[in-house]
Design an enzyme around this catalytic site. Structure first.
Site, PDB file in Angstrom:
ATOM      1  N   ASN A 232       0.631   8.266  51.437  1.00 50.01           N
ATOM      2  CA  ASN A 232       1.620   9.349  51.288  1.00 50.01           C
ATOM      3  C   ASN A 232       3.056   8.917  51.591  1.00 50.01           C
ATOM      4  O   ASN A 232       3.993   9.368  50.939  1.00 50.01           O
ATOM      5  CB  ASN A 232       1.224  10.562  52.121  1.00 50.01           C
ATOM      6  CG  ASN A 232       1.180  10.281  53.600  1.00 50.01           C
ATOM      7  OD1 ASN A 232       0.724   9.228  54.025  1.00 50.01           O
ATOM      8  ND2 ASN A 232       1.665  11.201  54.393  1.00 50.01           N
TER       9      ASN A 232
ATOM     10  N   GLY B 162      -4.588   7.331  58.458  1.00 51.56           N
ATOM     11  CA  GLY B 162      -5.305   7.786  57.268  1.00 51.56           C
ATOM     12  C   GLY B 162      -6.136   9.008  57.607  1.00 51.56           C
ATOM     13  O   GLY B 162      -5.859   9.719  58.576  1.00 51.56           O
TER      14      GLY B 162
ATOM     15  N   ALA C 224     -12.115  11.117  58.460  1.00 47.94           N
ATOM     16  CA  ALA C 224     -13.436  10.526  58.178  1.00 47.94           C
ATOM     17  C   ALA C 224     -13.347   8.997  58.228  1.00 47.94           C
ATOM     18  O   ALA C 224     -14.248   8.333  58.765  1.00 47.94           O
ATOM     19  CB  ALA C 224     -13.925  10.985  56.809  1.00 47.94           C
ATOM     20  N   THR C 225     -12.268   8.441  57.706  1.00 52.67           N
ATOM     21  CA  THR C 225     -12.111   6.977  57.737  1.00 52.67           C
ATOM     22  C   THR C 225     -11.908   6.502  59.174  1.00 52.67           C
ATOM     23  O   THR C 225     -12.455   5.467  59.573  1.00 52.67           O
ATOM     24  CB  THR C 225     -10.918   6.526  56.861  1.00 52.67           C
ATOM     25  OG1 THR C 225     -10.986   7.194  55.603  1.00 52.67           O
ATOM     26  CG2 THR C 225     -10.924   5.037  56.645  1.00 52.67           C
TER      27      THR C 225
ATOM     28  N   GLU D 193      -4.363   7.254  63.800  1.00 50.59           N
ATOM     29  CA  GLU D 193      -3.487   8.390  63.470  1.00 50.59           C
ATOM     30  C   GLU D 193      -4.107   9.072  62.253  1.00 50.59           C
ATOM     31  O   GLU D 193      -4.071   8.518  61.156  1.00 50.59           O
ATOM     32  CB  GLU D 193      -2.072   7.893  63.132  1.00 50.59           C
ATOM     33  CG  GLU D 193      -1.412   7.045  64.201  1.00 50.59           C
ATOM     34  CD  GLU D 193      -0.969   7.873  65.402  1.00 50.59           C
ATOM     35  OE1 GLU D 193      -1.065   9.106  65.360  1.00 50.59           O
ATOM     36  OE2 GLU D 193      -0.526   7.254  66.390  1.00 50.59           O
TER      37      GLU D 193
ATOM     38  N   CYS E 166       1.411  14.211  56.533  1.00 48.78           N
ATOM     39  CA  CYS E 166       0.383  14.649  57.484  1.00 48.78           C
ATOM     40  C   CYS E 166       0.910  15.731  58.424  1.00 48.78           C
ATOM     41  O   CYS E 166       0.143  16.481  58.997  1.00 48.78           O
ATOM     42  CB  CYS E 166      -0.098  13.450  58.292  1.00 48.78           C
ATOM     43  SG  CYS E 166       1.269  12.576  59.082  1.00 48.78           S
TER      44      CYS E 166
ATOM     45  N   GLU F  77       1.723   6.178  69.260  1.00 54.18           N
ATOM     46  CA  GLU F  77       2.596   5.057  68.920  1.00 54.18           C
ATOM     47  C   GLU F  77       4.038   5.506  69.053  1.00 54.18           C
ATOM     48  O   GLU F  77       4.333   6.706  69.029  1.00 54.18           O
ATOM     49  CB  GLU F  77       2.277   4.539  67.515  1.00 54.18           C
ATOM     50  CG  GLU F  77       0.865   3.944  67.447  1.00 54.18           C
ATOM     51  CD  GLU F  77       0.531   3.229  66.144  1.00 54.18           C
ATOM     52  OE1 GLU F  77       1.390   3.135  65.259  1.00 54.18           O
ATOM     53  OE2 GLU F  77      -0.616   2.765  66.028  1.00 54.18           O
TER      54      GLU F  77
HETATM   55  P1  NAD Z   1      -7.878   7.269  53.722  1.00 49.98           P
HETATM   56  O1  NAD Z   1      -8.468   7.414  55.072  1.00 49.98           O
HETATM   57  O2  NAD Z   1      -8.740   7.515  52.550  1.00 49.98           O
HETATM   58  O3  NAD Z   1      -7.292   5.807  53.503  1.00 49.98           O
HETATM   59  C1  NAD Z   1      -6.342   5.268  54.406  1.00 49.98           C
HETATM   60  C2  NAD Z   1      -6.418   3.756  54.364  1.00 49.98           C
HETATM   61  O4  NAD Z   1      -7.680   3.350  54.890  1.00 49.98           O
HETATM   62  C3  NAD Z   1      -6.332   3.155  52.963  1.00 49.98           C
HETATM   63  O5  NAD Z   1      -5.583   1.962  53.029  1.00 49.98           O
HETATM   64  C4  NAD Z   1      -7.782   2.863  52.633  1.00 49.98           C
HETATM   65  O6  NAD Z   1      -7.968   1.831  51.698  1.00 49.98           O
HETATM   66  C5  NAD Z   1      -8.316   2.450  53.989  1.00 49.98           C
HETATM   67  N1  NAD Z   1      -9.756   2.587  54.181  1.00 49.98           N
HETATM   68  C6  NAD Z   1     -10.594   3.456  53.590  1.00 49.98           C
HETATM   69  N2  NAD Z   1     -11.860   3.269  54.054  1.00 49.98           N
HETATM   70  C7  NAD Z   1     -11.793   2.281  54.968  1.00 49.98           C
HETATM   71  C8  NAD Z   1     -12.745   1.652  55.814  1.00 49.98           C
HETATM   72  N3  NAD Z   1     -14.039   2.012  55.802  1.00 49.98           N
HETATM   73  N4  NAD Z   1     -12.345   0.684  56.636  1.00 49.98           N
HETATM   74  C9  NAD Z   1     -11.038   0.322  56.679  1.00 49.98           C
HETATM   75  N5  NAD Z   1     -10.090   0.865  55.901  1.00 49.98           N
HETATM   76  C10 NAD Z   1     -10.456   1.849  55.059  1.00 49.98           C
HETATM   77  O7  NAD Z   1      -6.594   8.223  53.722  1.00 49.98           O
HETATM   78  P2  NAD Z   1      -5.611   8.498  52.524  1.00 49.98           P
HETATM   79  O8  NAD Z   1      -6.279   9.414  51.570  1.00 49.98           O
HETATM   80  O9  NAD Z   1      -5.027   7.232  52.043  1.00 49.98           O
HETATM   81  O10 NAD Z   1      -4.433   9.270  53.291  1.00 49.98           O
HETATM   82  C11 NAD Z   1      -4.426  10.630  53.518  1.00 49.98           C
HETATM   83  C12 NAD Z   1      -4.810  10.933  54.957  1.00 49.98           C
HETATM   84  O11 NAD Z   1      -3.950  10.241  55.842  1.00 49.98           O
HETATM   85  C13 NAD Z   1      -4.635  12.398  55.278  1.00 49.98           C
HETATM   86  O12 NAD Z   1      -5.744  12.827  56.004  1.00 49.98           O
HETATM   87  C14 NAD Z   1      -3.387  12.431  56.131  1.00 49.98           C
HETATM   88  O13 NAD Z   1      -3.294  13.506  57.030  1.00 49.98           O
HETATM   89  C15 NAD Z   1      -3.520  11.139  56.858  1.00 49.98           C
HETATM   90  N6  NAD Z   1      -2.252  10.717  57.419  1.00 49.98           N
HETATM   91  C16 NAD Z   1      -2.099  10.768  58.774  1.00 49.98           C
HETATM   92  C17 NAD Z   1      -0.886  10.418  59.347  1.00 49.98           C
HETATM   93  C18 NAD Z   1      -0.695  10.450  60.833  1.00 49.98           C
HETATM   94  O14 NAD Z   1       0.296   9.900  61.305  1.00 49.98           O
HETATM   95  N7  NAD Z   1      -1.573  11.056  61.611  1.00 49.98           N
HETATM   96  C19 NAD Z   1       0.167   9.999  58.527  1.00 49.98           C
HETATM   97  C20 NAD Z   1      -0.033   9.972  57.155  1.00 49.98           C
HETATM   98  C21 NAD Z   1      -1.250  10.321  56.600  1.00 49.98           C
END
Ligand code: NAD
Length: 538
Positions: free
Chosen positions: A203, A280, A283-284, A303, A337, A518
C-alpha cells in the site's frame, strides 16, 4: 545462482534495465517508454522492465541454474489501466539463501563501522532519493495506482526515514549506574542484532520498506529485503540508489518474489540471525510467528492490519470534522492501514454529519483526481464483494461519483473492469451492528457511518473489534480528549488530526494489529541486542 549483470557495459548504471527506467523521470516519459515497441534484438521477455534482484552490491538475474526451482516471473500491472508494464521475479529458496549469505558476509564489517560513517551512508541515500523525487513518485504511482501527488508525499517520507535515523544514531544515550553500597559499575551495551529479513506490503511500498531499511542499516545490521510482489518497482529503483551511494556490498540486499516461495524461505532461514521486521496482513503475521517459533532468538516486529474507528462527538465544528473524517477514510483510496473506515457519530449531529460528508466526498474525492485506482484486480474483487454484502444486508449507499444515486446497482463497480481498477469512494449507512462490514478490514474506499449516544457507548463500539492499530477522536472537549483517548484500544490515537507522525514516537498496534513497536529507540530495540555489564571500578 544469480549472475551478476553489468549488461549494456555501462559503468554509470548498475544494469541496462535500470538505465532505461532511470531516464523516465516524468509521467509522460514513463508512459511513452512503457508503450514503445521492443527492439528485435531484445530477449524473450515481452516486457522492457524485467526486475532484477540486488545481491552483494550488484544487480542479478535469478537464473535457472538454481538447483531446486527454475525462477519464474509474475506481471507488474498498472492499476490505472489494468495493463502489464513489467515483470517481477519470484526468487527461489536457493536464491534467497544465496542472498542471505551476502548479507551475512557483510555483517562483520558493517556492524563494526562507526556510527558516524554509517550515518554518512544513510545521508547519501536520503540525498539521492531526494534528488530523484519525481522518478520515484512517477513509478510508485504507476505501480501502485495512487495519485502522483500522494506518491510525492510518500517519497518525501522515505527521505525523512533515512535522514531521521542517520542523525538518531549520533546521539545515543545508554544507562550506567554504580551499584548502591559497592564500587561495581553496571552499564548497558548495545550491539547490532544480526542479519534481518525486512518484508513490506503493497500500500505504501517505498515509504514502508525504507521505514525498515533505514533503522536496520543505522543500527549496524545487514538485511535481505523483500517488497510486495504486487508493487516492487520503487524497491528496484532503490537498489540503484544504494549502489550509487556506495553502500558496502551486501549491507542491503533486495530479493523479489511472492510470500509462499520467497517470503517464506526468507523468514525461515537460519541465516536470518537478527530477526524479522514485517508489515502486512494479520494472517501473514501469524504465519510468520509460527514459521519462526523454533528460532526463539529472532526478534520479531509485526505491524499488522487495522479496522480503525473514527469517533465524532456532538461538540465538533462540523465542516472540520467532516474533512478530517473523510481524509482518514479515503486518502490513498482507503489503502492505508491507519485509515478510519468505521465512523461513529453522536446522535445529536448524525443526520447533519452524514449529509455534509456525502456532499464533501462527492465534491472532493473524485477518481483520477484525489483518488487513484485500487492496487490489483484481486483487491478490486475483494472490495467489490464487501459492497455486494452491504447491498444484501440492506445498507444505504452513497458514492463520490458525480452521477451517483443511492442505488447500489449504479454504485457497485462491474465485476470485470475493462480499463483499470477504479472504485469511487462509497459511504455506507444503516449497516447492521453485527455486519462483517464493521469487523473485517476492507482496505479500500469504503467507510461506514453509524451512530452512538454516550461517551461510554462510543468507547465500547470503537473497541469492539479484534484489531487495535489506530483511532481518530474528534471533539472540542479537552477533558474528553484524555478520558476517551486513553481508553481506546489502539496503538495510535489522533485527536482532531490524522496521520501526523513524529518518527521518534512508538508506531505499532494492539490486539491483532501486531506486536512490537518501531520508531526512534523502539526501532533500536528491534535491531540491537542489549547486554548489561557489571565490573568493579578498581
Ligand atoms: P500480506 O500480508 O499479504 O503481504 C505482505 C508481505 O508479506 C508481502 O511482501 C508478501 O509477499 C509477504 N508474505 C506473504 N506471505 C508470506 C509468508 N508466509 N512469509 C513471509 N512473507 C510473506 O499483506 P498485503 O496484502 O501486502 O498488505 C495489506 C495488509 O498490510 C493490510 O492488512 C494492512 O493493514 C497491512 N498494513 C499494516 C501496516 C502497519 O503498519 N500495521 C502498514 C501497511 C499495511
Amino acid at each position: 545462482m544469480g549472475q551478476t549483470l553489468q549488461e549494456g557495459g555501462n559503468a554509470e548504471f548498475g544494469s541496462s534495465v535500470i538505465q532505461d527506467v532511470w531516464a523516465c523521470d516524468t509521467l509522460e516519459k514513463a508512459k511513452a517508454f512503457i508503450a514503445s515497441p521492443r527492439h528485435a534484438s531484445d530477449d524473450e521477455s515481452p516486457y522492457k522492465i524485467k526486475m532484477q534482484n540486488y545481491v552483494g552490491g550488484a544487480f542479478t538475474t535469478p537464473s535457472s541454474s538454481s538447483t531446486t526451482t527454475t525462477s519464474q516471473y509474475i506481471d507488474a500491472i498498472n492499476p490505472k489501466t489494468g495493463r502489464v508494464f513489467g515483470q517481477v521475479p519470484i526468487s527461489s529458496a536457493d536464491e534467497v539463501e544465496h542472498t542471505l549469505r551476502a548479507a551475512t558476509e557483510a555483517f562483520g564489517s558493517w556492524s563494526a563501522t562507526p556510527a558516524a560513517a554509517r550515518s554518512k551512508h544513510l545521508q547519501r541515500v536520503a540525498g539521492l532519493i531526494q534528488e530523484n523525487r519525481e522518478l520515484f513518485a512517477v513509478w510508485e504511482s504507476i505501480d501502485q495506482g495512487k495519485t502522483l501527488e500522494r506518491a510525492r508525499v510518500e517519497v518525501d517520507r522515505a527521505v525523512s526515514n533515512f535522514n531521521y535515523f542517520s542523525t538518531f544514531i549520533l546521539h545515543q544515550q545508554t544507562a550506567a549506574r554504580v551499584v548502591d553500597g559497592s564500587n561495581i559499575l553496571t552499564y548497558e551495551h548495545r550491539s547490532p542484532a544480526g542479519v534481518f529479513a525486512l518484508i513490506s506490503p503493497w500500500n505504501m511500498p517505498l515509504y514502508l520498506l525504507t521505514w525498515k531499511m533505514a533503522p536496520c542499516l543505522a543500527f549496524g545490521c545487514t538485511a535481505v529485503a523483500k517488497p510486495s510482489e504486487v508493487t516492487s518497482m520503487t524497491a528496484f529503483l532503490l537498489c540503484e540508489v544504494f549502489r550509487r551511494a556506495g553502500l558496502p556490498p551486501g549491507a542491503m540486499n533486495v530479493v523479489f518474489g511472492d510470500g509462499a516461495t520467497t517470503g517464506s524461505a526468507l523468514v525461515r532461514s537460519p541465516l536470518v540471525r537478527g530477526g524479522v521486521s514485517f508489515t502486512g496482513g494479520t494472517a501473514t503475521g501469524i504465519q510468520i510467528r509460527r514459521d519462526t517459533a523454533d528460532q526463539i532468538y529472532k526478534h520479531l516486529s509485526l505491524e499488522l492490519g487495522g479496522k480503525n474507528p473514527t469517533l465524532v462527538f456532538g461538540d465538533v465544528e462540523l465542516d472540520k470534522a467532516v474533512q478530517t473524517a473523510a481524509m482518514a477514510a479515503f486518502e490513498n483510496q482507503g489503502e492505508i492501514c491507519l485509515c478510519g473506515s468505521r465512523i461513529y457519530v453522536q446522535d445529536s449531529i448524525y443526520n447533519d454529519f452524514v449529509a455534509a460528508s456525502t456532499a464533501y466526498v462527492q465534491a472532493t474525492y473524485k477518481c483520477g483526481e484525489r483518488v487513484g485506482a485500487v492496487v490489483s484486480h484481486q483487491h478490486y474483487t475483494k472490495i467489490r464483494s464487501y459492497l455486494l454484502l452491504a447491498q444484501s444486508e440492506g445498507a444505504t449507499f452513497s458514492s463520490s461519483t458525480s452521477t451517483s444515486t443511492s442505488n447500489p446497482e449504479t454504485i457497485i463497480p462491474p465485476a470485470d473492469p475493462t480499463n483499470g481498477y477504479w472504485i469511487p469512494p462509497v459511504i455506507l449507512t444503516d449497516v447492521p451492528p453485527t455486519s462483517r462490514l464493521l469487523q473485517d478490514e476492507i482496505f479500500g474506499p469504503v467507510a461506514t457511518i453509524s451512530r452512538f449516544a454516550t461517551e461510554d457507548e462510543a468507547v465500547a463500539l470503537a473497541n469492539e473489534n479484534p484489531n487495535g492499530l489506530a483511532a481518530v477522536l474528534l471533539t472540542r472537549d479537552g477533558g474528553r480528549m484524555r478520558r476517551v483517548g486513553e481508553r481506546l484500544e489502539a496503538g495510535l490515537v489522533w485527536v482532531n488530526c490524522w496521520l501526523v507522525r513524529e518518527l521518534g514516537t512508538p508506531f505499532g498496534g494492539m490486539k491483532s494489529s501486531g506486536t512490537g513497536r518501531e520508531g526512534g529507540e523502539y526501532s533500536r530495540d528491534v535491531f540491537t541486542h542489549v547486554r548489561t555489564l557489571h565490573m568493579p571500578l578498581q
